[in-house]
Design a protein around this motif. Structure first.
Motif, PDB file in Angstrom:
ATOM      1  N   ASP A   1       1.540  49.169  40.516  1.00  0.00           N
ATOM      2  CA  ASP A   1       1.389  48.953  39.082  1.00  0.00           C
ATOM      3  C   ASP A   1       2.193  47.753  38.593  1.00  0.00           C
ATOM      4  O   ASP A   1       1.775  47.070  37.651  1.00  0.00           O
ATOM      5  N   THR A   2       3.331  47.501  39.237  1.00  0.00           N
ATOM      6  CA  THR A   2       4.095  46.304  38.857  1.00  0.00           C
ATOM      7  C   THR A   2       3.280  45.053  39.148  1.00  0.00           C
ATOM      8  O   THR A   2       3.192  44.143  38.318  1.00  0.00           O
ATOM      9  N   ILE A   3       2.650  45.035  40.326  1.00  0.00           N
ATOM     10  CA  ILE A   3       1.823  43.871  40.672  1.00  0.00           C
ATOM     11  C   ILE A   3       0.647  43.751  39.704  1.00  0.00           C
ATOM     12  O   ILE A   3       0.335  42.670  39.203  1.00  0.00           O
ATOM     13  N   ARG A   4       0.022  44.879  39.386  1.00  0.00           N
ATOM     14  CA  ARG A   4      -1.120  44.857  38.465  1.00  0.00           C
ATOM     15  C   ARG A   4      -0.711  44.293  37.096  1.00  0.00           C
ATOM     16  O   ARG A   4      -1.376  43.428  36.534  1.00  0.00           O
ATOM     17  N   LEU A   5       0.409  44.813  36.574  1.00  0.00           N
ATOM     18  CA  LEU A   5       0.873  44.342  35.266  1.00  0.00           C
ATOM     19  C   LEU A   5       1.183  42.856  35.307  1.00  0.00           C
ATOM     20  O   LEU A   5       0.863  42.112  34.387  1.00  0.00           O
ATOM     21  N   HIS A   6       1.809  42.454  36.409  1.00  0.00           N
ATOM     22  CA  HIS A   6       2.178  41.055  36.550  1.00  0.00           C
ATOM     23  C   HIS A   6       0.941  40.160  36.547  1.00  0.00           C
ATOM     24  O   HIS A   6       0.881  39.146  35.848  1.00  0.00           O
TER      25      HIS A   6
END
Lengths: 253, 299, 287
Positions: free
Chosen positions: C269-274
């Motif tokens: 999810d961190t990668i997605r948000l980024h």
């Protein structure tokens, strides 16, 4: 959705030994903008939460049209057609603007749970239709360019707008606005005020809770003044403004 | 009938040690409103420090007891620094605090596993004299008397600190409202550290007592106490000091009696069943403390 | 080469089983329910599947369905009282559930074999069956995200007061999350039982609860890819970096602390948000 009047009849709420709201009665008709003002701690937010189904009434009752909604829980109140905004903007900050508005259509979903669990074509079509409707609202408010921006990245004024669009997605007959222009300058506030007038023009009733006297006076046909939980004055802006009790309450006499 | 009274007596002693463990657990919740799942690991380290003070340094037991309390207190402060402080700075919700304290617990357990080479240790024979007394037909060991006495002394100390010193007043102020406390000029982060120290010291004391009473110290010993500590603090109400005391005693009684007259497997089912029911019926515990965390319904 | 591949297969299977359990934890966390009941559901499903298949000769697919159903019913029953609680209280109550199931498994010896557990179970599930089951579950999780239930869960998790003000019946969705978590946990337990030859109550205690929670915290609790990544990383890491195997607990602990402090949304999810933020930055620069 059939428009109906919100009426409060002798509504009271006691916290411990303190009467936060005492015997309050007024009504908001379809298409009307009614103001609710009063100094800090007068019980305005308590009143909003009583109407929205977050607080239990100690006595009195609240009607929407002919239906008694005094004991209905918050989701049922929303489904009955009462939408609200919050004193501090509350958005799903990581989600896109479009998703924030689309979630407002939740109560109108029709496809059965199983169809949604299995992502059957009918359920997916409904999701697509919802997003299109949400996009249409964005366009109406000149926010289409921000559709895919995370809501948390927007300016304060734009966040307020997203919150407003989300409440409209509910297709309400009545909107409770809890200090919608707090922290805005006059230009931003007036822009939002015109939006409210447009909404009321469609036959939606608005209960406007505000600190900003100038803003309330310019928008509302009727104003109720709350002090220490009681309504101390009620009527058109000009009359309320000159009411001695109101002046006393506001000047802290 | 004597058997029942004997079990009640034993239950009282067991309950006292559980109370000692749970006091530190509940204190942190009361002040910081987070669950410290590393409390069991701090307790386990207290037992190890006590043990090594006796075995490796050859010092007397009372020195070991104090050393264990100091060491566990410091480890607990470290737990705060690593697991909680970075999250507090960011204003993270309770979920994150639980996860990070589980992580720190795993680190502490792993270090103990390496240090102890996964062995079970015992206090050397004769660390504590084995003496029994007969009182009104009940058998009481010197060990039990000393356990109860040290629990009483430590609880009295804790209450003294909390209610009769300026530190205690500051701790209670922070527990009620961090912002108001900060406005009053109290250094909130120092008080947090102090709270963790006291909590850890109590856990360390409990670790030595349990290590001697059951004559076994190993790196996994904290886990069952942590789990049962939940029962104790829920019975008494999360965050309540007197609740943890009463909860500990009730727990000790129920556990001892159910093991004696039913079975040890069923005993756990009963205790955790009790906790489950309390959470449903009276989430604020038998002795009612704070009342938060209910779902969005008309209130 | 063949030796290497054949050593990878059981590992791959373990990843899939762990991913199923991770989904059980994921579903509740995504809906804002702080349930730790997955280990208990898995225990019920495992004993259920083992008893059905080994004692009553029920065919494997039916035994698995049975395991999922047992878990779903347990989840639904649990949800009735627990949807009233929130936060730490919910976590502690579900922890009690796990401990109750564990002690009952020890106590009900005639049914469960007590502390000795159940031995000599038939191995009815291999790689292909696992891949099939995983595929079905993964599809179901994707469906959840695509057909609006996922975003409803997201709304409840982030702002429950807003959710109710939009007419979302939170209690119903929490029941759904509990039931799904129960079904997935039961299924995961069934998979464990039917490929492990034996079962003991302690397989489903606090360590499993922590492990499953770690999978989701590390991977992420919004995208359905998250739990899979979390389970894969934590299952494979000690095997790939052999020296780490002795320090599995230490590595887990350090990862958990670092992730929750620095990457609180988890890897996926961190990668997605980024990525989303970057796309947004690009689209704003374009006009």
């Amino acid at each position: 959705m059939t428009a109906s009047t919100l009426s409060l009849e002798g509504v009271s709420r006691r916290f411990g030994g303190v009467l936060a709201v005492e015997n309050v009665s007024f009504s908001v008709a379809p298409g009307e903008i009614v103001g609710l003002i009063g100094p800090n701690g007068a019980g305005k937010s308590t009143l909003v939460n009583l109407i929205a189904g977050l607080l239990r009434l100690t006595s009195g009752r609240i009607l929407l049209g002919a239906a008694d909604i005094s004991t209905a829980e918050a989701p049922e109140i929303a489904r009955a057609g009462i939408a609200r905004t919050f004193q501090t903007v509350r958005l799903l900050k990581d989600e896109s603007v479009l998703d924030n508005v689309a979630i407002g259509f939740h109560a109108q979903q029709k496809s059965p749970l199983l169809a949604r669990l299995l992502a059957l074509p009918a359920a997916l079509a409904e999701v697509r239709a919802t997003r299109e409707q949400a996009f249409a609202i964005l366009e109406r408010f000149d926010m289409a360019g921000f559709a895919h921006v995370p809501a948390g990245a927007l300016s304060y004024g734009h966040q307020r707008r997203v919150e407003m669009m989300r409440t409209l997605a509910l297709r309400p007959n009545l909107i409770l606005l809890d200090e919608p222009v707090a922290g805005m300058n006059d230009v931003e506030a007036d822009a939002l005020g015109r939006i409210f007038q447009g909404i009321a023009g469609e036959g939606i009733g608005i209960l406007l809770i505000e600190h900003n006297m100038r803003f309330v006076m310019s928008l509302c046909g009727r104003i109720n003044v709350l002090d220490s939980g009681r309504i101390i004055a009620s009527g058109p802006p000009a009359q309320v403004r000159s009411d001695p009790a109101v002046v006393a309450a506001y000047l802290g006499a | 009938m004597t058997l029942v009274f004997q079990q009640i007596l034993n239950g009282f002693v067991v309950g006292g040690t559980y109370a000692l463990f749970a006091l530190g657990f509940t204190l942190i919740f009361g002040v910081l409103h987070v669950l410290n799942l590393a409390h069991g690991a701090v307790f386990m380290w207290g037992a190890f420090v006590g043990l090594f003070t006796v075995t490796s340094l050859g010092l007397p037991l009372y020195v070991a007891f104090i050393a264990a309390m100091l060491a566990a207190g410091l480890i607990s402060v470290l737990v705060d620094l690593v697991a909680f402080r970075p999250l507090r700075a960011r204003g993270s919700p309770e979920f994150a605090a639980i996860i990070s304290s589980i992580g720190v617990a795993q680190i502490l357990m792993s270090l103990a596993q390496i240090a102890s080479q996964t062995q079970v240790y015992r206090f050397p024979f004769g660390t504590f004299p084995i003496v029994f007394y007969n009182v009104l037909g009940l058998r009481i060991s010197l060990q039990q008397i000393v356990i109860v006495a040290s629990v009483v002394v430590l609880v009295a100390l804790l209450l003294g600190i909390l209610f009769a010193t300026s530190f205690g007043r500051q701790i209670r102020a922070v527990a009620i409202s961090e912002r108001t406390a900060a406005l009053l000029g109290i250094s909130v982060s120092n008080i947090h550290g102090l709270t963790f120290f006291i909590s850890g010291a109590l856990a360390g004391a409990a670790g030595v007592i349990i290590g001697i009473a059951f004559n076994s110290v190993h790196f996994l010993m904290g886990e069952p106490y942590l789990l049962r500590g939940f029962v104790v603090i829920i019975l008494g109400g999360l965050g309540s000091i007197t609740g943890a005391l009463a909860g500990g005693l009730i727990f000790g009684m129920v556990q001892t009696l159910s093991i004696a007259f039913l079975s040890s497997a069923l005993s756990d089912a009963i205790l955790f069943g009790m906790m489950f029911l309390i959470l449903l019926v009276r989430p604020s515990g038998l002795f009612g403390a704070l009342h938060r965390q209910v779902r969005v319904v008309r209130q | 080469m063949i030796g290497f591949v054949s050593s990878l297969q059981p590992l791959g299977e373990l990843v899939l089983v762990n991913a199923c359990l991770a989904f059980s934890q994921y579903v509740v966390l995504r809906a804002g329910v702080f349930s730790l009941a997955t280990a208990g559901f898995a225990s019920l499903g495992a004993y259920g599947a083992a008893i059905l298949a080994a004692r009553h000769g029920v065919p494997m697919p039916l035994a698995l369905v049975g395991a999922g159903l047992i878990g779903a019913v347990a989840g639904l029953v649990l949800s009735v009282p627990l949807s009233r609680l929130r936060g730490v209280y919910q976590a502690i109550a579900t922890l009690a559930f796990v401990q109750i199931v564990l002690s009952l498994a020890l106590y009900l010896e005639p049914v469960t074999g007590g502390a000795m557990g159940m031995n000599g179970l038939p191995r009815l599930i291999g790689g292909w069956e696992l891949i099939l089951v995983f595929g079905v579950i993964f599809y179901a999780m994707l469906a959840l995200s695509r057909a609006g239930i996922g975003s409803t869960f997201d709304a409840i998790r982030q702002e429950e007061t807003v959710a109710v003000s939009l007419g979302i019946r939170v209690v119903d969705y929490h029941r759904l999350a509990f039931a799904l978590s129960g079904a997935l946990g039961g299924l995961g337990g069934g998979l464990m039982a039917l490929r492990n030859y034996s079962l003991v109550p302690e397989d489903f205690g606090f360590p499993l609860l922590i492990a499953v929670l770690t999978f989701v915290v590390l991977g992420g609790r919004v995208s359905p890819v998250g739990p899979v990544v979390g389970a894969a990383v934590l299952t494979l890491l000690p095997e790939i970096a052999r020296p780490l195997a002795d320090y599995r607990l230490l590595v887990n602990g350090v990862l958990m602390v670092l992730v929750i402090i620095y990457w609180p949304h988890g890897i996926v999810d961190t990668i997605r948000l980024h990525l989303r933020q970057r796309r947004h930055a690009v689209s704003q620069a374009a006009p």
